[in-house]
Design an enzyme around this catalytic site. Structure first.
Site, PDB file in Angstrom:
ATOM      1  N   GLU A 108      -5.705  -2.208  12.896  1.00 54.70           N
ATOM      2  CA  GLU A 108      -5.504  -3.117  11.763  1.00 54.70           C
ATOM      3  C   GLU A 108      -6.626  -4.146  11.652  1.00 54.70           C
ATOM      4  OE1 GLU A 108      -3.425  -2.222   9.652  1.00 54.70           O
ATOM      5  OE2 GLU A 108      -2.471  -0.753  10.959  1.00 54.70           O
ATOM      6  N   MET A 140       0.531  -2.716   8.768  1.00 54.15           N
ATOM      7  CA  MET A 140      -0.174  -2.777   7.481  1.00 54.15           C
ATOM      8  C   MET A 140      -1.165  -3.926   7.505  1.00 54.15           C
ATOM      9  SD  MET A 140      -0.726  -1.689   4.447  1.00 54.15           S
ATOM     10  CE  MET A 140      -1.979  -2.494   3.458  1.00 54.15           C
ATOM     11  N   GLU A 168       0.840  -1.195   0.000  1.00 52.35           N
ATOM     12  CA  GLU A 168       0.000   0.000   0.000  1.00 52.35           C
ATOM     13  C   GLU A 168       0.879   1.250   0.000  1.00 52.35           C
ATOM     14  OE1 GLU A 168      -2.491   0.899   3.395  1.00 52.35           O
ATOM     15  OE2 GLU A 168      -3.985   1.809   2.100  1.00 52.35           O
TER      16      GLU A 168
END
Ligand SMILES: [Zn+2]
Length: 1005
Positions: A446, A412, A276
């Site tokens: 997350e 992430m 990303e």
């Protein structure tokens, strides 16, 4: 993705994701393109960026590269020029989504600026031409905006990825098989690929034969293309197979190599991914945009003593003839955007646990296995919470949380394989609740993404806030229920204040905003998408009737768009649908997402009538106002007869420039924005402020601690806005000696510290001394009453770490003595004596001021394994006033051997806090700019942090000129960044504030 910016007073801890946004380097030589000179020329011409100065973002034409090239490069089209560009832009790679959303917004929102009438040559991310004009026509012809989806000619259905990484020479080979469906007749397939050396390409149409094809490449846009002499027809299926080789990235994105030193001193290498926003294309050729969802089957080969992980559980392992093992993972059971694909080759070890139908595991390097228990326990609790809160079960059979030794982002959310920094996942047995708060917050964030982002994904990066604002809001909301002892309320309050500070600048942007270039995509990862996004969701939730309505709307949204892509309006429509009071959520919320900034509400009272007016709280050096901005504000208020309990709260919807509400004449004072759940600032006028100050001086507990903190934040903001004198600020702070709560004290100290540092940097030594005594006079007794032993309560830890941090940084004798003695006990006991986690930063920073102890800390840094402690030592090392050492720390951070480069933004922000180093740091940044942007992409959060740290304490014309000259010289290497505009604005504002307030400070302090 998680960007950590936990701004406790003296500890600016910043990070975010990924590296490298600029254009590809070692690329395929492609004869096709070389034969077409106009393609190459156009590419060169179009890289011209407008140069500085360009301060008002409204006026800045972000106009990087024209992207007609690809279309021309691919040739033989009969359409005339404009038609050709527009058509292609819509067809290829889904830039249409951006157009769809801008067309959509301008047709539905009264708040949006009109799209430029003719923007065929507008830039687009790394893809196509944007043609608003064309799409507006399409939209008006069809009246159904979603029809722009149909302009995509090819859509991937599934990918089969085979990867063969070689960790010895840091290269890899790969094969990508893409099954696609043709949506509209076309003669070409365009997809993304960056730094991939394509060695073989074949194509198969339907049941036809497999044929070799030529792959064209357009490097500036990181695109690959295959063109055909015959049209592919709508409805056909086809398969493109690409074999390629590449090197593992040495930055923090794509398929990159990382390493760490194990307990025996051996360097261990591993490979991990960070895709990303735009880096999947560096690992495999793909349609690298969030709306091109597909399924993935992944195979990775490895040496026998390594293991691999990917999004899905492992299906089988096969011994290959070359002695390597190939692991094959199950095909993803869900359609995913490319940025969520992940794989890791390492020697990590897990601990696991079953939670409903999911196997949850936490992985770390083997020697840190004992630090993983807390994460496993927390992730399990949160998974259960989200499963029931969203009423949709987490869809995968497994969920891995992995601590990567060298990782730039906070974390992430790759589906099923969440990657973290070690600091954000691993917690030692003796860690303080504050450290646990960090870990729990990141996990909560997350995990929320597994629904918000992964299951339902924004169509395009302009609506990144749908991912990040939501995950940020859910992180606080879930923790308040699941782990209330972590007391995340104060943290959330302070991030809302910081989001306002940034959003008050002219360089800010609307929550949902147009983005075209890779740099602009990177820049979306900022506090507007995260914290302002979360703040407006909190405001919405607290203003909806009933406590379940917000949740119902969210469930409706997730169910309706499960597996699909959305834009902001889809969310508001879902919330409107479930509204019991026929409340038009879109109407209210559009005013918060489609225009930048937020309102100032000014109160004036006349007997029982209270008049409220709103205006844009825009900090500009020119005092310009944006008269046209209006917000739909759910103004809340309490008064002296009932001010604490939630039932006291009353609501007034202010949609117009001004409005009047009635209160009984007997009401002595009003406090608006109850518990600061709204995203606005309030000015009470002289009388209103006086009444509040009077009430607080008699009894601080007449208001909640959030309300007290909000008064403090607002009065400082109003002073910066030029609406009140600094004397007024001092008047509000008069009650401080009787304040004992963390939120108001921390906010007041943070604000005073900001001014203290500005004065320090201007070498106003007389005023610095007076500011110091002012702070000690107002906070001294509270500072002295703090304990130095273990403390369990999070809010008490927050309170004492900010008080003692401030005291010791001002070299208050009592504080530094205590800190020194604790450090001595620690060293004498051979590091067995424990310094409480929340005080380590204070103690180490005091120690670092002495020659001998700095050396001790330096050797500790190399020895200590626990990452959270290591970072505190590093901050201490960077807080020294010995310039020789500062230079060493900065250089070592850049080299990345002793100090990992992931920590360089932290080092720079720490060095800049001190007087000794801030000019060094600024020189360092200028000298090493090219190396910095090689490590951290232009526009990324890391670069934003670095620029802000280095420049936000300048307040003179000379520094303004320097900063301006440096950044304008960068051209495409960063001059266009929003953070550059923000830096210049901030310096001007500092300058103005100093000019206006130095006399008051001289007189009153
Ligand atoms: Zn995130």
């Amino acid at each position: 993705m998680y960007s950590l910016h936990i701004c406790r007073l003296l500890c600016a801890f910043h990070s975010n994701s990924s590296t490298h946004a600029n254009l590809p380097r070692n690329m395929i030589e492609n004869s096709m393109f070389e034969e077409e000179p106009d393609v190459v020329d156009l590419a060169k011409d179009s890289t011209a960026f407008p140069t500085f100065p360009a301060l008002d973002p409204d006026e800045v034409a972000y106009e990087p590269r024209s992207s007609r090239l690809l279309v021309r490069g691919l040739g033989e089209n009969d359409m005339d020029e404009d038609e050709e560009d527009c058509e292609s832009s819509a067809r290829l790679l889904g830039m249409s989504f951006m157009n769809r959303s801008s067309a959509h917004r301008s047709s539905s929102s009264p708040y949006t600026r009109q799209a430029p009438p003719r923007s065929c040559s507008r830039p687009s991310a790394r893809t196509m031409v944007v043609c608003v004009l064309f799409l507006v026509i399409v939209a008006s012809m069809t009246m159904v905006l979603k029809t722009t989806f149909t302009l995509i000619t090819i859509h991937p259905i599934s990918y089969d990825l085979t990867l063969n990484p070689n960790l010895d020479d840091m290269t890899f080979t790969g094969q990508t098989v893409i099954n696609m469906t043709v949506l509209h007749n076309t003669k070409r397939i365009v997809l993304h690929g960056a730094n991939l050396n394509i060695t073989k390409a074949t194509f198969k149409l339907g049941d036809g034969e497999v044929k070799d094809v030529t792959v064209l490449e357009y490097k500036p846009r990181q695109q690959l293309a295959v063109k055909f002499s015959e049209e592919l027809k709508a409805g056909q299926y086809c398969v493109l197979t690409l074999d390629y080789s590449a090197t593992l990235s040495h930055t923090y994105d794509g398929f990159y190599n990382s390493s760490y030193t194990d307990k025996d001193g051996n360097r261990r290498v591993l490979a991990a991914t960070q895709f990303e926003p735009l880096y999947a294309r560096k690992a495999f050729p793909c349609f690298d945009e969030p709306s091109f969802k597909a399924t993935f089957l992944i195979k990775i080969s490895r040496k026998q003593d390594y293991m691999t992980l990917s999004n899905m559980p492992k299906a089988k392992s096969t011994l290959l003839p070359n002695g390597l093992v190939q692991d094959e993972f199950e095909r993803t059971s869900v359609k995913m955007s490319t940025y969520l694909v992940a794989f890791i080759v390492s020697n990590f070890t897990p601990i696991s646990k079953n939670v409903s139908n999911t196997l949850v595991s936490v992985y770390s390097v083997p020697e840190k296995k004992e630090h993983t228990d807390y994460a496993l326990d927390t992730a399990s609790k949160l998974l259960e919470f989200y499963n029931s809160f969203f009423e949709i079960e987490y869809p995968l059979k497994k969920l891995d949380l992995v601590a990567i030794p060298d990782f730039l982002a906070g974390a992430m959310e790759n589906w099923g394989l969440i990657t973290f920094r070690e600091t954000t996942l691993l917690v030692g047995k003796e860690s303080s609740p504050l450290e646990k708060q960090v870990v729990a917050s990141v996990i909560a964030h997350e995990l929320a993404h597994q629904w918000f982002g992964n299951l339902v994904t924004m169509s395009w990066w302009n609506d990144l806030w749908l991912n990040e604002g939501f995950a940020t809001y859910m992180q606080y909301m879930s923790l308040q229920t699941v782990l209330p002892q972590l007391d995340t309320g104060n943290l959330f309050l302070s991030v809302r204040f910081r989001a306002m500070d940034k959003d008050a600048l002219n360089s800010s942007h609307s929550v949902s905003t147009e983005v075209n270039t890779p740099e602009q995509v990177e820049e979306m990862f900022d506090s507007v998408s995260y914290e302002k996004g979360a703040s407006i969701l909190l405001m919405l939730n607290t203003s909806l009737p009933g406590d379940q309505q917000f949740r119902k709307g969210i469930i409706e949204y997730l169910k309706e768009f499960s597996g699909a892509n959305t834009d902001t309006d889809d969310l508001w429509n879902s919330l409107t649908k479930v509204s019991t009071h026929h409340q038009n959520v879109s109407e209210m919320m559009n005013s918060w997402t489609s225009q930048k900034g937020f309102p100032l509400v000014t109160v004036s009272r006349n007997g029982d009538e209270v008049n409220l007016t709103q205006e844009h709280f825009l900090l500009t050096s020119e005092n310009a106002t944006h008269a046209s901005s209006l917000w739909n504000i759910p103004v809340t208020y309490v008064n002296d007869s009932c001010s604490l309990a939630p039932e006291c709260r009353q609501v007034f919807n202010l949609k117009t420039k001004s409005g009047t509400l009635k209160v009984p004449k007997s009401v002595k004072w009003l406090k608006l924005n109850y518990r600061n759940t709204g995203f606005y600032i309030v000015h009470y006028g002289n009388e209103g402020w006086a009444a509040l100050i009077d009430a607080l001086s008699k009894n601080v507990s007449v208001l909640t601690h959030e309300d007290r903190a909000s008064l403090i934040h607002n009065i400082f903001a109003l002073s910066r806005f030029g609406r009140v004198s600094f004397q007024q600020v001092l008047n509000v702070l008069e009650y401080m000696p009787s304040e004992t709560e963390s939120a108001p004290v921390t906010e007041a100290l943070l604000q005073l510290n900001r001014i203290y540092r500005l004065l320090d940097k201007r070498q106003e030594s007389g005023l610095v001394a007076r500011m110091r005594s002012y702070i000690l006079m107002h906070f001294g007794s509270l500072m002295k009453s703090q304990t130095w032993g273990e403390e369990k309560s999070v809010s008490k830890q927050e309170l004492r770490s900010s008080l003692l941090g401030m005291a010791c940084s001002m070299k208050e004798e009592n504080c530094t003595q205590q800190a020194k003695s604790l450090f001595k006990q620690y060293v004498d006991s051979n590091e067995t004596f424990r310094i409480p986690g929340d005080l380590q930063h204070v103690v180490f920073s005091v120690a670092a001021q002495s020659d001998k102890d700095w050396t001790t800390l330096h050797s500790m840094y190399e020895r200590v394994a626990y990452d959270a402690e290591k970072r505190k030592i590093l901050q201490a090392l960077a807080s020294t006033e010995d310039t020789r050492r500062l230079v060493w720390v900065l250089k070592a951070g850049l080299e990345g051997d002793i100090i990992q480069t992931q920590d360089l933004p932290l080092i720079i922000s720490t060095v800049c806090n001190g007087f000794a180093g801030y000019l060094f740091a600024w020189d360092f940044i200028q000298e090493n700019w090219d190396r910095l942007i090689e490590k951290f992409p232009v526009g990324s959060f890391a670069i934003q942090t670095i620029i802000k740290s280095a420049t936000s304490q300048f307040s003179t014309q000379a520094h303004l000129n320097q900063v301006q000259a440096f950044f304008s010289s960068l051209k495409e290497r960063g001059s266009q960044m929003r953070s550059v505009q923000e830096a210049l604005e901030t310096i001007r504002l500092n300058q103005r504030w100093m000019d206006e307030n130095l006399p008051t400070l001289r007189k009153r302090l």
